[in-house]
Write a protein that holds these residues in place. Structure first.
Motif, mmCIF file in Angstrom:
data_model
loop_
_atom_site.group_PDB
_atom_site.id
_atom_site.type_symbol
_atom_site.label_atom_id
_atom_site.label_comp_id
_atom_site.label_asym_id
_atom_site.label_seq_id
_atom_site.Cartn_x
_atom_site.Cartn_y
_atom_site.Cartn_z
ATOM 1 N N LEU A 80 0.808 -1.227 0.000
ATOM 2 C CA LEU A 80 0.000 0.000 0.000
ATOM 3 C C LEU A 80 0.836 1.268 0.000
ATOM 4 O O LEU A 80 0.365 2.322 -0.427
ATOM 5 C CB LEU A 80 -0.934 0.010 1.221
ATOM 6 C CG LEU A 80 -2.037 -1.045 1.247
ATOM 7 C CD1 LEU A 80 -2.825 -0.961 2.546
ATOM 8 C CD2 LEU A 80 -2.983 -0.880 0.057
ATOM 9 N N GLU A 146 -6.393 -2.846 -13.166
ATOM 10 C CA GLU A 146 -6.709 -1.814 -12.184
ATOM 11 C C GLU A 146 -7.344 -0.598 -12.864
ATOM 12 O O GLU A 146 -8.328 -0.038 -12.363
ATOM 13 C CB GLU A 146 -5.433 -1.389 -11.441
ATOM 14 C CG GLU A 146 -4.837 -2.486 -10.566
ATOM 15 C CD GLU A 146 -3.637 -1.990 -9.780
ATOM 16 O OE1 GLU A 146 -3.604 -0.797 -9.428
ATOM 17 O OE2 GLU A 146 -2.729 -2.796 -9.502
ATOM 18 N N ILE A 150 -11.075 1.063 -12.336
ATOM 19 C CA ILE A 150 -11.224 2.481 -11.997
ATOM 20 C C ILE A 150 -12.217 3.156 -12.941
ATOM 21 O O ILE A 150 -13.037 3.982 -12.520
ATOM 22 C CB ILE A 150 -9.854 3.187 -12.055
ATOM 23 C CG1 ILE A 150 -8.964 2.688 -10.899
ATOM 24 C CG2 ILE A 150 -10.017 4.706 -11.962
ATOM 25 C CD1 ILE A 150 -7.540 3.181 -10.961
ATOM 26 N N THR A 155 -13.294 1.886 -6.189
ATOM 27 C CA THR A 155 -12.418 2.603 -5.262
ATOM 28 C C THR A 155 -11.164 1.765 -5.002
ATOM 29 O O THR A 155 -11.056 0.613 -5.442
ATOM 30 C CB THR A 155 -13.142 2.849 -3.931
ATOM 31 O OG1 THR A 155 -13.462 1.578 -3.323
ATOM 32 C CG2 THR A 155 -14.433 3.636 -4.144
ATOM 33 N N LYS A 156 -10.203 2.349 -4.277
ATOM 34 C CA LYS A 156 -8.988 1.608 -3.923
ATOM 35 C C LYS A 156 -9.313 0.373 -3.091
ATOM 36 O O LYS A 156 -8.681 -0.671 -3.220
ATOM 37 C CB LYS A 156 -8.033 2.521 -3.152
ATOM 38 C CG LYS A 156 -7.368 3.589 -4.008
ATOM 39 C CD LYS A 156 -6.350 4.380 -3.197
ATOM 40 C CE LYS A 156 -5.643 5.410 -4.069
ATOM 41 N NZ LYS A 156 -4.631 6.187 -3.302
ATOM 42 N N LYS A 157 -10.328 0.525 -2.235
ATOM 43 C CA LYS A 157 -10.766 -0.612 -1.417
ATOM 44 C C LYS A 157 -11.323 -1.723 -2.297
ATOM 45 O O LYS A 157 -11.032 -2.904 -2.085
ATOM 46 C CB LYS A 157 -11.817 -0.144 -0.406
ATOM 47 C CG LYS A 157 -12.331 -1.249 0.495
ATOM 48 C CD LYS A 157 -13.386 -0.718 1.465
ATOM 49 C CE LYS A 157 -13.944 -1.834 2.331
ATOM 50 N NZ LYS A 157 -14.994 -1.334 3.266
ATOM 51 N N ILE A 159 -10.598 -2.304 -5.450
ATOM 52 C CA ILE A 159 -9.497 -2.897 -6.207
ATOM 53 C C ILE A 159 -8.708 -3.874 -5.334
ATOM 54 O O ILE A 159 -8.333 -4.963 -5.777
ATOM 55 C CB ILE A 159 -8.566 -1.784 -6.752
ATOM 56 C CG1 ILE A 159 -9.304 -0.962 -7.814
ATOM 57 C CG2 ILE A 159 -7.285 -2.384 -7.329
ATOM 58 C CD1 ILE A 159 -8.544 0.253 -8.288
ATOM 59 N N PHE A 160 -8.509 -3.484 -4.077
ATOM 60 C CA PHE A 160 -7.737 -4.342 -3.169
ATOM 61 C C PHE A 160 -8.487 -5.639 -2.887
ATOM 62 O O PHE A 160 -7.899 -6.725 -2.958
ATOM 63 C CB PHE A 160 -7.474 -3.595 -1.857
ATOM 64 C CG PHE A 160 -6.658 -4.388 -0.877
ATOM 65 C CD1 PHE A 160 -5.287 -4.463 -1.006
ATOM 66 C CD2 PHE A 160 -7.273 -5.056 0.175
ATOM 67 C CE1 PHE A 160 -4.528 -5.201 -0.105
ATOM 68 C CE2 PHE A 160 -6.523 -5.790 1.074
ATOM 69 C CZ PHE A 160 -5.148 -5.865 0.938
ATOM 70 N N LYS A 164 -6.713 -7.507 -6.030
ATOM 71 C CA LYS A 164 -5.405 -7.830 -5.467
ATOM 72 C C LYS A 164 -5.444 -9.063 -4.557
ATOM 73 O O LYS A 164 -4.545 -9.920 -4.632
ATOM 74 C CB LYS A 164 -4.849 -6.623 -4.712
ATOM 75 C CG LYS A 164 -4.446 -5.477 -5.630
ATOM 76 C CD LYS A 164 -3.625 -4.430 -4.892
ATOM 77 C CE LYS A 164 -3.092 -3.392 -5.864
ATOM 78 N NZ LYS A 164 -2.200 -2.407 -5.216
#
Length: 247
Positions: A80, A146, A150, A155-157, A159-160, A164
């Motif tokens: 991160l 990614e 987007i 959101t980043k959450k 995507i994680f 990921k």
């Protein structure tokens, strides 16, 4: 079962050759035969399976669980934040440069013969592959994927969690397969160097009595434990990551 046929054949061949060589040498205190090791294991079954095996399993379990929590946490932190990665990664590598045989006696000085001196030695042997493998897994996602998420408003959450983490699962199971045997080895080494129970301690005690078969008996049990655990992890991996088998 068919995929393990070759391994079974090789294993049986190895033990047959070992048996023949051991009988030819006829020096059980140096190289006991597999049959004598099995016989000695049966003779020592009460202390081995009721006292020393549970002690080693408990150390292995605690060390592996703490390593999993600590290693996954470090891997997520490094994935991160690049600055955290630059600060932590070299330290993680440095922890593997000092032999555990040199550190285990120090842990005994700190914690005595309590379980924590052995757990700490086990953690040091296992958290490194977990941290590095999970970190590489989290970084293995393609940038194009990614960017696609987007554009869909992720959101980043999102995507994680949705990209990921699934990508890191195969790496996580690979880390487990490496760490489980290492955790057993770490527990045994720490018990050998300073303990009052455990398979490593028992093997050392047998060595002082020049009991070759008695020395090998705990080693055989440790090997079987590692094989069984890795086999279970392999089954769980195939059940949980079906999509990889379908690719």
């Amino acid at each position: 079962m068919k995929k393990y046929t070759s391994s079974i054949i090789v294993g049986i061949s190895f033990f047959l050759i070992w048996e023949a060589i051991a009988r030819k040498i006829d020096a059980a205190y140096i190289l006991p035969s597999p049959s004598k090791i099995l016989q000695r294991t049966w003779e020592l079954r009460d202390p081995l399976f009721t006292v020393h095996l549970p002690a080693t399993l408990w150390v292995t379990f605690l060390g592996l669980v703490i390593s999993l929590i600590f290693g996954v946490f470090l891997a997520i932190l490094m994935s991160l934040n690049g600055k955290i990665q630059n600060a932590i990664y070299p330290l993680v590598v440095i922890t593997q440069t000092v032999p555990i045989t040199a550190l285990a006696p120090i842990f005994v000085l700190w914690f005595g013969y309590s379980i924590w001196s052995k757990v700490l030695a086990t953690i040091l042997m296992t958290f490194f592959p977990i941290t590095i493998n999970v970190y590489d897994g989290l970084r293995s996602t393609k940038r194009e994927m990614e960017e696609l998420l987007i554009t869909y408003g992720a959101t980043k959450k999102d995507i994680f969690i949705k990209l990921k983490l699934p990508s890191a699962l195969p790496y996580f199971f690979s880390a487990l397969k490496i760490s489980v045997p290492l955790s057993v080895i770490g527990a045994a080494i720490s018990e050998w160097l300073g303990a009052q129970s455990g398979l490593g301690y028992f093997s050392k005690r047998m060595m002082t009595q020049l009991d070759g078969a008695g020395v090998f008996a705990p080693i055989v049990i440790l090997s079987l434990i590692a094989v069984i655990f890795v086999f279970i992890i392999d089954i769980l991996e195939n059940k949980l990551i079906k999509w990889r088998n379908e690719v």
